[in-house]
Design an enzyme around this catalytic site. Structure first.
Site, PDB file in Angstrom:
ATOM      1  CD  GLU A 180      -2.958  -1.257   2.218  1.00  0.00           C
ATOM      2  OE1 GLU A 180      -2.819  -0.526   3.226  1.00  0.00           O
ATOM      3  OE2 GLU A 180      -3.924  -2.033   2.041  1.00  0.00           O
TER       4      GLU A 180
ATOM      5  CB  CYS B 266      -3.589  -6.288  -5.876  1.00  0.00           C
ATOM      6  SG  CYS B 266      -4.986  -5.162  -5.786  1.00  0.00           S
TER       7      CYS B 266
ATOM      8  CD  GLU C  19      -4.850 -10.639  -6.201  1.00  0.00           C
ATOM      9  OE1 GLU C  19      -4.217  -9.749  -5.618  1.00  0.00           O
ATOM     10  OE2 GLU C  19      -6.080 -10.792  -6.079  1.00  0.00           O
TER      11      GLU C  19
ATOM     12  CB  CYS D  72      -6.117  -8.558  -9.689  1.00  0.00           C
ATOM     13  SG  CYS D  72      -4.985  -7.596  -8.664  1.00  0.00           S
TER      14      CYS D  72
HETATM   15  N1  THU Z   1      -5.948  -6.254  -2.520  1.00  0.00           N
HETATM   16  C1  THU Z   1      -5.165  -7.229  -3.066  1.00  0.00           C
HETATM   17  O1  THU Z   1      -3.969  -7.354  -2.748  1.00  0.00           O
HETATM   18  N2  THU Z   1      -5.720  -8.073  -3.981  1.00  0.00           N
HETATM   19  C2  THU Z   1      -7.026  -7.981  -4.395  1.00  0.00           C
HETATM   20  O2  THU Z   1      -7.402  -8.643  -5.341  1.00  0.00           O
HETATM   21  C3  THU Z   1      -7.952  -7.142  -3.653  1.00  0.00           C
HETATM   22  C4  THU Z   1      -7.318  -6.024  -2.904  1.00  0.00           C
HETATM   23  C5  THU Z   1      -5.348  -5.354  -1.533  1.00  0.00           C
HETATM   24  C6  THU Z   1      -5.182  -3.937  -2.024  1.00  0.00           C
HETATM   25  C7  THU Z   1      -5.188  -3.174  -0.703  1.00  0.00           C
HETATM   26  O3  THU Z   1      -3.872  -3.171  -0.196  1.00  0.00           O
HETATM   27  C8  THU Z   1      -6.056  -4.017   0.212  1.00  0.00           C
HETATM   28  O4  THU Z   1      -6.177  -5.284  -0.399  1.00  0.00           O
HETATM   29  C9  THU Z   1      -7.427  -3.453   0.450  1.00  0.00           C
HETATM   30  O5  THU Z   1      -8.056  -3.137  -0.737  1.00  0.00           O
END
Ligand code: THU
Length: 134
Positions: A44, A53, A55, A89
Protein backbone atom coordinates in the site's frame (compact mmCIF):
# COMPACT_ATOMS: atom_id res chain seq x y z
CA UNK A 1 3.40 -28.63 -6.44
CA UNK A 2 -0.05 -29.45 -5.03
CA UNK A 3 -2.88 -26.95 -4.75
CA UNK A 4 -2.51 -27.18 -0.97
CA UNK A 5 1.17 -26.27 -1.16
CA UNK A 6 0.49 -23.34 -3.48
CA UNK A 7 -2.23 -22.01 -1.18
CA UNK A 8 0.06 -22.36 1.83
CA UNK A 9 2.74 -20.34 0.05
CA UNK A 10 0.21 -17.61 -0.73
CA UNK A 11 -0.99 -17.55 2.87
CA UNK A 12 2.59 -17.33 4.13
CA UNK A 13 3.13 -14.26 1.98
CA UNK A 14 0.55 -12.35 4.00
CA UNK A 15 3.27 -11.86 6.61
CA UNK A 16 5.20 -9.67 4.15
CA UNK A 17 2.22 -7.54 3.11
CA UNK A 18 2.61 -3.80 3.63
CA UNK A 19 -0.94 -2.84 4.51
CA UNK A 20 -0.85 -0.12 7.20
CA UNK A 21 -3.92 1.67 5.79
CA UNK A 22 -6.40 -1.15 5.26
CA UNK A 23 -4.97 -3.78 7.59
CA UNK A 24 -6.03 -6.23 4.88
CA UNK A 25 -3.10 -8.51 4.18
CA UNK A 26 -3.03 -10.41 0.91
CA UNK A 27 -0.52 -12.96 -0.35
CA UNK A 28 -0.23 -14.57 -3.77
CA UNK A 29 1.66 -17.50 -5.23
CA UNK A 30 1.90 -17.96 -8.98
CA UNK A 31 2.86 -21.38 -10.34
CA UNK A 32 4.82 -20.94 -13.56
CA UNK A 33 4.98 -23.47 -16.41
CA UNK A 34 8.69 -24.07 -15.68
CA UNK A 35 7.72 -25.35 -12.23
CA UNK A 36 8.89 -22.32 -10.31
CA UNK A 37 6.65 -20.32 -8.01
CA UNK A 38 6.69 -16.52 -7.91
CA UNK A 39 5.11 -14.93 -4.86
CA UNK A 40 3.71 -11.50 -4.07
CA UNK A 41 1.96 -9.43 -1.43
CA UNK A 42 -0.03 -6.22 -1.45
CA UNK A 43 2.00 -3.05 -1.06
CA UNK A 44 0.00 0.00 0.00
CA UNK A 45 0.87 3.66 -0.26
CA UNK A 46 -0.21 6.81 1.55
CA UNK A 47 -1.38 7.94 -1.88
CA UNK A 48 -3.90 5.11 -1.94
CA UNK A 49 -4.10 4.80 -5.72
CA UNK A 50 -0.42 3.84 -5.83
CA UNK A 51 -1.21 0.59 -4.01
CA UNK A 52 -0.47 -2.64 -5.83
CA UNK A 53 -2.35 -5.84 -5.11
CA UNK A 54 -0.66 -9.12 -4.23
CA UNK A 55 -1.69 -10.78 -7.49
CA UNK A 56 -0.22 -8.04 -9.66
CA UNK A 57 2.95 -7.94 -7.57
CA UNK A 58 3.47 -11.63 -8.33
CA UNK A 59 2.62 -11.19 -12.01
CA UNK A 60 4.95 -8.19 -12.38
CA UNK A 61 7.78 -10.08 -10.69
CA UNK A 62 7.30 -13.11 -12.91
CA UNK A 63 6.95 -11.25 -16.20
CA UNK A 64 9.96 -9.08 -15.45
CA UNK A 65 11.94 -12.29 -14.93
CA UNK A 66 10.90 -13.55 -18.36
CA UNK A 67 8.19 -15.91 -17.11
CA UNK A 68 4.95 -15.42 -19.02
CA UNK A 69 3.42 -18.90 -19.03
CA UNK A 70 1.42 -19.73 -15.92
CA UNK A 71 -0.33 -22.82 -14.55
CA UNK A 72 -2.38 -21.48 -11.66
CA UNK A 73 -2.52 -18.74 -9.04
CA UNK A 74 -3.30 -18.89 -5.33
CA UNK A 75 -4.49 -15.83 -3.42
CA UNK A 76 -4.94 -15.64 0.35
CA UNK A 77 -6.51 -12.74 2.25
CA UNK A 78 -7.39 -11.62 5.76
CA UNK A 79 -10.65 -12.77 7.28
CA UNK A 80 -13.06 -15.68 7.00
CA UNK A 81 -14.15 -14.98 3.45
CA UNK A 82 -11.92 -16.35 0.71
CA UNK A 83 -9.89 -13.81 -1.26
CA UNK A 84 -11.59 -12.46 -4.35
CA UNK A 85 -9.27 -10.77 -6.84
CA UNK A 86 -10.25 -7.18 -7.69
CA UNK A 87 -11.31 -6.20 -11.18
CA UNK A 88 -7.94 -4.79 -12.20
CA UNK A 89 -6.22 -8.01 -11.11
CA UNK A 90 -8.75 -10.14 -13.00
CA UNK A 91 -8.08 -8.12 -16.13
CA UNK A 92 -4.30 -8.36 -15.61
CA UNK A 93 -4.50 -12.13 -15.07
CA UNK A 94 -6.53 -12.42 -18.29
CA UNK A 95 -3.73 -10.75 -20.26
CA UNK A 96 -1.44 -13.73 -19.64
CA UNK A 97 -3.80 -16.68 -19.19
CA UNK A 98 -6.88 -18.25 -20.73
CA UNK A 99 -10.46 -18.94 -19.66
CA UNK A 100 -9.65 -22.26 -17.97
CA UNK A 101 -6.82 -20.82 -15.83
CA UNK A 102 -7.43 -21.78 -12.21
CA UNK A 103 -7.39 -19.30 -9.33
CA UNK A 104 -7.35 -20.72 -5.81
CA UNK A 105 -9.02 -18.24 -3.46
CA UNK A 106 -8.20 -18.77 0.22
CA UNK A 107 -9.14 -17.18 3.52
CA UNK A 108 -6.63 -16.53 6.28
CA UNK A 109 -7.07 -20.07 7.62
CA UNK A 110 -6.08 -21.49 4.26
CA UNK A 111 -9.53 -22.79 3.34
CA UNK A 112 -9.93 -22.26 -0.38
CA UNK A 113 -12.25 -22.48 -3.36
CA UNK A 114 -11.15 -22.97 -6.95
CA UNK A 115 -12.46 -20.76 -9.74
CA UNK A 116 -11.58 -20.51 -13.39
CA UNK A 117 -10.75 -17.15 -14.87
CA UNK A 118 -13.90 -17.44 -16.99
CA UNK A 119 -15.96 -17.66 -13.80
CA UNK A 120 -14.30 -14.58 -12.31
CA UNK A 121 -14.14 -12.57 -15.53
CA UNK A 122 -16.82 -13.72 -17.97
CA UNK A 123 -16.86 -12.16 -21.41
CA UNK A 124 -13.43 -10.63 -20.87
CA UNK A 125 -12.54 -7.62 -22.94
CA UNK A 126 -10.42 -8.29 -26.02
CA UNK A 127 -9.37 -6.05 -28.87
CA UNK A 128 -10.18 -8.69 -31.48
CA UNK A 129 -12.40 -7.14 -34.11
CA UNK A 130 -12.50 -3.79 -32.33
CA UNK A 131 -9.24 -2.15 -33.33
CA UNK A 132 -10.54 -0.42 -36.44
CA UNK A 133 -8.23 2.57 -36.00
CA UNK A 134 -5.09 0.50 -35.80
N1 THU B 1 -5.95 -6.25 -2.52
C1 THU B 1 -5.16 -7.23 -3.07
O1 THU B 1 -3.97 -7.35 -2.75
N2 THU B 1 -5.72 -8.07 -3.98
C2 THU B 1 -7.03 -7.98 -4.39
O2 THU B 1 -7.40 -8.64 -5.34
C3 THU B 1 -7.95 -7.14 -3.65
C4 THU B 1 -7.32 -6.02 -2.90
C5 THU B 1 -5.35 -5.35 -1.53
C6 THU B 1 -5.18 -3.94 -2.02
C7 THU B 1 -5.19 -3.17 -0.70
O3 THU B 1 -3.87 -3.17 -0.20
C8 THU B 1 -6.06 -4.02 0.21
O4 THU B 1 -6.18 -5.28 -0.40
C9 THU B 1 -7.43 -3.45 0.45
O5 THU B 1 -8.06 -3.14 -0.74
Amino acid sequence: MTDRELVDLACGMRALAYAPYSGYRVGAALLCRDGSVVTGCNIENVSYGATICAERTALAKAISEGKTDFVKLAVCASGDAPASPCGICRQTISEFTSDDFEILCANEKGNYQVYTLAQLLPNAFALKGRGDDK
